[in-house]
Design a protein around this motif. Structure first.
Motif, short mmCIF file in Angstrom:
data_model
loop_
_atom_site.label_atom_id
_atom_site.label_comp_id
_atom_site.label_asym_id
_atom_site.label_seq_id
_atom_site.Cartn_x
_atom_site.Cartn_y
_atom_site.Cartn_z
N ASP A 188 3.97 15.61 10.04
CA ASP A 188 3.12 16.70 9.54
C ASP A 188 2.51 16.38 8.19
OD1 ASP A 188 5.34 16.96 7.91
OD2 ASP A 188 5.48 19.14 8.12
N GLY A 189 2.43 15.12 7.87
CA GLY A 189 1.91 14.68 6.58
C GLY A 189 2.92 13.70 6.00
N GLY A 190 2.92 13.56 4.69
CA GLY A 190 3.88 12.69 4.03
C GLY A 190 3.22 11.43 3.50
N PHE A 191 3.99 10.35 3.50
CA PHE A 191 3.53 9.09 2.90
C PHE A 191 3.90 7.91 3.77
CE2 PHE A 191 4.43 12.08 -0.46
CZ PHE A 191 3.31 11.99 -1.28
N ILE A 192 3.10 6.85 3.65
CA ILE A 192 3.45 5.56 4.23
C ILE A 192 3.46 4.56 3.08
CG2 ILE A 192 1.06 5.04 4.89
CD1 ILE A 192 2.26 3.43 7.28
N SER A 193 4.52 3.79 3.01
CA SER A 193 4.68 2.78 1.97
C SER A 193 4.89 1.44 2.65
CB SER A 193 5.90 3.13 1.10
OG SER A 193 6.19 2.07 0.22
N VAL A 194 4.11 0.45 2.21
CA VAL A 194 4.18 -0.89 2.79
C VAL A 194 4.40 -1.89 1.67
CG1 VAL A 194 2.95 -2.65 4.12
CG2 VAL A 194 2.56 -0.22 4.61
N VAL B 252 0.84 -1.18 0.00
CA VAL B 252 0.00 0.00 0.00
C VAL B 252 0.88 1.24 0.00
CG1 VAL B 252 -0.22 0.18 2.52
CG2 VAL B 252 -2.02 1.09 1.09
N LEU B 253 0.39 2.29 -0.61
CA LEU B 253 1.02 3.61 -0.57
C LEU B 253 -0.11 4.58 -0.24
CD1 LEU B 253 3.46 5.47 -1.03
CD2 LEU B 253 2.75 5.65 -3.42
N ALA B 254 0.04 5.32 0.86
CA ALA B 254 -1.04 6.21 1.30
C ALA B 254 -0.46 7.55 1.74
CB ALA B 254 -1.83 5.57 2.44
N ILE B 255 -1.29 8.57 1.65
CA ILE B 255 -0.92 9.92 2.08
C ILE B 255 -1.28 10.08 3.54
CG2 ILE B 255 -1.32 12.39 1.72
CD1 ILE B 255 -2.10 11.66 -1.18
N LEU B 256 -0.32 10.55 4.34
CA LEU B 256 -0.54 10.78 5.77
C LEU B 256 -1.04 12.19 6.02
CD1 LEU B 256 2.77 9.18 7.11
CD2 LEU B 256 0.47 8.19 7.22
N VAL B 257 -1.79 12.35 7.09
CA VAL B 257 -2.21 13.68 7.55
C VAL B 257 -1.46 13.98 8.85
CG1 VAL B 257 -4.48 13.52 6.44
CG2 VAL B 257 -4.21 12.78 8.81
N PRO B 258 -1.40 15.24 9.27
CA PRO B 258 -0.71 15.55 10.52
C PRO B 258 -1.30 14.75 11.68
CG PRO B 258 -1.17 17.56 9.31
CD PRO B 258 -1.89 16.45 8.60
N SER B 259 -0.44 13.98 12.33
CA SER B 259 -0.92 13.08 13.39
C SER B 259 0.25 12.45 14.12
CB SER B 259 -1.79 11.97 12.78
OG SER B 259 -1.03 11.19 11.89
N GLY B 260 -0.09 11.54 15.01
CA GLY B 260 0.90 10.75 15.71
C GLY B 260 0.82 9.32 15.22
N VAL B 261 1.86 8.84 14.57
CA VAL B 261 1.92 7.46 14.09
C VAL B 261 2.35 6.58 15.26
CG1 VAL B 261 3.07 5.86 12.51
CG2 VAL B 261 2.49 8.18 11.74
N GLU B 262 1.59 5.51 15.50
CA GLU B 262 1.90 4.58 16.58
C GLU B 262 2.65 3.38 16.01
OE1 GLU B 262 -1.36 3.80 19.43
OE2 GLU B 262 -2.49 5.23 18.18
#
Length: 133
Positions: free
Chosen positions: A66-72, A42-52
C-alpha cells in the motif's frame, strides 16, 4: 550472469517474502522501476501496487503493497510497507468490493486517514490480484 539479489518484503507485522531474485519490478512515485543484479543503489517511494519478484528459478511472485519504500544496495533489496500481502492470498472480487466502498466513502467527503488507508490497501490488492490472472 550476476549473483542473484537477496530480497525481503517486510510489512509492519511480518516478513511477507524473503529469498533470492533475478529481477524485481515495482511502481514508484516516478513510475515503474526494474531492478536487476548489480543495480546502482536507490531509495524510492512506492505507490499502492503489486510488486513483481522473479525468483532465481524464474517463478513470479506478486506482493500487494500500500506504499512504502524500496531500497537497493550491495546486492540487497528491501521493500518496506505498512501493509504487504501475497497476491495469491487475495480474493479479487472481495478486494474490488472493498475498493468501491472506499472510493464511495471518499466521494462522500470522508477524507480521513482511515478511509485513505482503506482505499490504498484495497487498490494495492486489486492491482496485485489482477497481475496474477
Amino acid at each position: 550472469m550476476a549473483d542473484p539479489m537477496d530480497v525481503q518484503v517486510v510489512s509492519a507485522e511480518r516478513v511477507v517474502w524473503s529469498g533470492q531474485a533475478s529481477n524485481i519490478i515495482a511502481r514508484t512515485t516516478d513510475g515503474d522501476i526494474g531492478i536487476l543484479p548489480g543495480h546502482e543503489p536507490v531509495l524510492a517511494i512506492l505507490v499502492p501496487s503489486g510488486v513483481e519478484i522473479y525468483s532465481v528459478d524464474n517463478h513470479r511472485e506478486i506482493v500487494a503493497v500500500d506504499g512504502g519504500f524500496i531500497s537497493v544496495g550491495q546486492g540487497r533489496v528491501s521493500i518496506l510497507s505498512e501493509y504487504a500481502r501475497m497476491a495469491d492470498d487475495i480474493d479479487l472480487p472481495r478486494a474490488e468490493k472493498e475498493l468501491a466502498e472506499a472510493q464511495s466513502r471518499l466521494d462522500d467527503g470522508e477524507d480521513d486517514e482511515d478511509t485513505r488507508k482503506h482505499f490504498s490497501r484495497a487498490q494495492a490488492q486489486v492491482r496485485a490480484a489482477q497481475k496474477v490472472q
